[in-house]
Design a protein around this motif. Sequence first.
Motif, short mmCIF file in Angstrom:
data_model
loop_
_atom_site.label_atom_id
_atom_site.label_comp_id
_atom_site.label_asym_id
_atom_site.label_seq_id
_atom_site.Cartn_x
_atom_site.Cartn_y
_atom_site.Cartn_z
N THR A 6 0.91 -1.20 -0.04
CA THR A 6 0.05 -0.06 0.05
C THR A 6 0.86 1.27 0.00
O THR A 6 0.63 2.19 -0.77
CB THR A 6 -0.91 0.18 1.34
OG1 THR A 6 -1.27 -1.26 1.45
CG2 THR A 6 -2.09 0.96 1.09
N LEU A 7 1.76 1.40 0.93
CA LEU A 7 2.72 2.52 0.97
C LEU A 7 3.48 2.62 -0.49
O LEU A 7 3.74 3.72 -0.77
CB LEU A 7 3.68 2.18 1.87
CG LEU A 7 3.14 2.30 3.51
CD1 LEU A 7 4.34 1.97 4.53
CD2 LEU A 7 2.60 3.63 3.67
N PHE A 60 1.23 4.46 -2.85
CA PHE A 60 1.05 5.72 -2.29
C PHE A 60 2.18 6.62 -2.79
O PHE A 60 1.90 7.79 -3.52
CB PHE A 60 1.17 6.05 -0.85
CG PHE A 60 0.11 5.59 -0.01
CD1 PHE A 60 -1.28 5.00 -0.54
CD2 PHE A 60 -0.24 6.17 1.33
CE1 PHE A 60 -2.09 4.55 0.10
CE2 PHE A 60 -1.32 5.91 2.10
CZ PHE A 60 -2.15 5.23 1.38
N ALA A 61 3.41 6.04 -3.11
CA ALA A 61 4.60 6.79 -3.60
C ALA A 61 4.55 6.73 -5.32
O ALA A 61 5.08 7.41 -5.68
CB ALA A 61 5.97 6.02 -2.96
N LEU A 87 0.61 12.00 -0.26
CA LEU A 87 0.77 10.45 -0.32
C LEU A 87 2.33 10.15 -0.36
O LEU A 87 2.63 9.20 0.40
CB LEU A 87 0.31 9.96 -1.76
CG LEU A 87 -1.35 9.66 -1.57
CD1 LEU A 87 -1.96 9.02 -3.08
CD2 LEU A 87 -1.65 8.73 -0.68
N TYR A 106 3.80 10.82 2.92
CA TYR A 106 3.29 9.70 4.05
C TYR A 106 4.17 8.47 3.94
O TYR A 106 4.61 8.04 4.89
CB TYR A 106 1.85 9.58 3.92
CG TYR A 106 1.24 8.51 4.80
CD1 TYR A 106 1.21 8.84 6.26
CD2 TYR A 106 1.16 7.10 4.37
CE1 TYR A 106 0.68 7.77 7.22
CE2 TYR A 106 0.86 6.10 5.25
CZ TYR A 106 0.48 6.51 6.51
OH TYR A 106 -0.16 5.45 7.47
N ALA A 107 4.31 7.88 2.57
CA ALA A 107 5.05 6.61 2.50
C ALA A 107 6.41 6.79 2.94
O ALA A 107 7.21 6.02 3.37
CB ALA A 107 4.98 6.16 0.97
N ARG A 159 7.92 6.68 6.69
CA ARG A 159 7.83 5.53 7.57
C ARG A 159 8.99 4.73 7.14
O ARG A 159 9.08 3.92 6.03
CB ARG A 159 6.59 4.67 6.96
CG ARG A 159 5.14 5.54 7.14
CD ARG A 159 4.85 5.36 8.54
NE ARG A 159 4.43 3.81 9.04
CZ ARG A 159 3.47 3.29 8.54
NH1 ARG A 159 2.60 3.99 8.02
NH2 ARG A 159 3.40 1.97 8.84
N GLU A 178 -3.60 1.36 5.78
CA GLU A 178 -2.75 2.57 5.75
C GLU A 178 -3.63 3.72 5.38
O GLU A 178 -3.34 4.80 5.54
CB GLU A 178 -1.67 2.14 4.59
CG GLU A 178 -0.66 1.22 5.17
CD GLU A 178 0.52 1.77 6.17
OE1 GLU A 178 0.15 2.86 6.63
OE2 GLU A 178 1.15 0.99 6.73
N TRP A 179 -4.51 3.51 4.32
CA TRP A 179 -5.44 4.65 3.85
C TRP A 179 -5.99 5.26 5.10
O TRP A 179 -6.05 6.63 5.02
CB TRP A 179 -6.29 3.87 2.81
CG TRP A 179 -7.09 5.13 2.31
CD1 TRP A 179 -8.34 5.22 2.54
CD2 TRP A 179 -6.96 6.12 1.44
NE1 TRP A 179 -9.12 6.11 1.92
CE2 TRP A 179 -7.89 6.91 1.12
CE3 TRP A 179 -5.78 6.57 0.62
CZ2 TRP A 179 -8.15 8.17 0.48
CZ3 TRP A 179 -5.55 7.52 -0.02
CH2 TRP A 179 -6.84 8.43 -0.11
N PHE A 216 -3.74 7.20 6.99
CA PHE A 216 -3.43 8.64 6.28
C PHE A 216 -4.52 9.61 6.36
O PHE A 216 -4.16 10.75 6.69
CB PHE A 216 -3.01 8.13 4.80
CG PHE A 216 -2.79 9.24 3.76
CD1 PHE A 216 -1.93 10.05 4.08
CD2 PHE A 216 -3.70 9.34 2.70
CE1 PHE A 216 -1.24 11.05 3.21
CE2 PHE A 216 -3.45 10.48 1.93
CZ PHE A 216 -2.37 11.41 2.00
#
Lengths: 350, 297
Positions: free
Chosen positions: A60-61, A64-65, B100, B103-104, B107, B185-186, B189
């Motif tokens: 998922t991350l 996002f990227a 987005l 945020y990624a 982490r 995760e969404w 976020f």
Amino acid sequence: MSAHTAGHVAEPEVNDDGYAPVGNSSDVGHGKPKRPQERRSPTTGAVRRSWFERLRRDKTLLLFALPALTLIIAFHYIPLLGNVIAFKDYQPYLGIADSPWVGLQNFEILFAGDPAFLNAIKNTLVLTFIQTVLVFPMPIMLALLLNSLLSERLKRLAQSILYLPHFLSWVIVVAVFQQTLGGSGLLNNFLRSNGLPTFDVIGNTDFFVALLTSQVIWKDTGWATILFLAVLSQIDSSLYEAAAVDGAGRWGQLWHITLPGLRGIIILLLILRLGDSLSVGFEQIILQQAAAGIDASEVLDTYVYNNGVVGGNWGLSAAVGLVKGVIGVVLVLGANKLAHVFGEQGVYQK
Amino acid sequence: MTRTIVNGVAPPSVASRLLKGIVLTIACGLVILPFVGVFSTSISSSEAVTKAGGFLLLPSGVNFDAYASILSGGVVSRALVVSVVVTAVGTILSLFVTTLIGYALSRPGTFAHKPILLTVLFSLLFTPGLIPVYLMVKEVGLLDSYAALIVPSMVSAFNIIVVRAFFGGIPAELIESAKIDGASEWQIFTRISLPLSKAVLAVIGLFYAVGYWNSFFNALLYLNDSAKWPLQMILRSYVLQNNQLAAADLGAVSEALPPQESLQMAILVISIVPILLVYPFLQKHFAKGVLTGAVKG
């Protein structure tokens, strides 16, 4: 998919740079761990997982990227590779891949001494010199002045007014200058109504450099104080008190405490300025090129634009752009090295 | 606090305070006066403008005909709509993709974290040059489309770094506990990270918006079709290059147009006003935004 291929181009640089990757390459090196749950990182003590597990866990991350990464690769890294057309005779109908290679032919102009090119270099260097020597110290002086104001409210009011021009576009700034200093502008109307000789700054080639410089000062001096003011506010006030006890007056404090306190940020900004020294106000100049004439106003960036996008000499202008970019990077890295030699921090550490 | 001894030195003399006051007043005057002149000319009557020979510092014969003319349809109104839509859509998209990836990247320890971060960082150092970017935009078929005003400049690596630094400051325990409660995760976020970052989102959004509103070169480079021009290009054409606005270019309300000077200054004013409207918000936050980037970036 081409985005992914290009993405890997950046990765070897990453590992060569000595940054220990967080996990992927070392995990791959270990082959199939028998009991992954028990492998712990020596530094954090956290459980190490195989790269595949981590890929699944973090999908998922990664998603996002993806959009931003795709955009950066598409409009930054692929065009970086697109610089190969500097070595080609680019034909729009053939495309980049099928255009014939011509070796260094496009670079010959750099050594052959084409007068238009030399003129562009001369104008660029003159403007860079003026902007570094004359324009750069202005925000420092203004920041010192603002910082010395005792009334917090007055300081804030002055800041609000002086920061504003930074947020206006170059089109607006150039228009405002034209209306103020042009043939039928504020200044000349005033002169005319008082029976004085008029003085058209805008259409005058001799004043073009002065005009560009004053526009840059007007637009960005106020805004540029913001970093200096931030650094000034962090200088320990006990230093000033100690200096006063030792007999330093206002100027003594400025010389021995304030200016040394600003040294780091001044060097940092000079390094960045140096890297940009071949780019001088592209938008600003292109807007005024018709009024000032090519001879007075052509700089490297406008040369690239006029020859490439307007004139269709794609290979040649890409070659000039490439050389300019490479010199910029070399200048930044060199200046940064120099800063390290003199014991300063610079843009990045080693 | 004031009038007392600061930093062990007596307060400055009256003469030096006066000198500072004069310098600051002149500096502020040089910034403000041109704007006053622009606004005054835009609302002055045609007789007053003709008599002054063009540009007025103080208004005379106040009327708003120039605004009525340019806002009642025609090239200027259309350009205004283009600019507003491009700015709104562009800012939303920019904020979305920037937060987005921010945020990624906030982490650490995730898959390919370092390569992605360095891809973003290195793009700050190496700029590809005008020609290859132009050819790329052409290659993907964006020439002469509104998307060309948005897509190539949609993400700023600098803003990604700022957002990432801000998200990184959110306590890890908060995110861990949300995970234990089964949040995706969404959900983390949208329900935790974004609401906690309103200030930084406001700053970055405003910077993106000002960038889109002010952008003129993308339009010059990528749009040949003048019907698609945003306001800054109209400004360049009618104010800088002094092209005359005819009644046919405007949704002409009357036969007699206001003087060209007033029309030009009215276009200038409508391109400045949105900046003035967001400026107080920008100012409230920007010191913070710029500093996070400068210190942690």
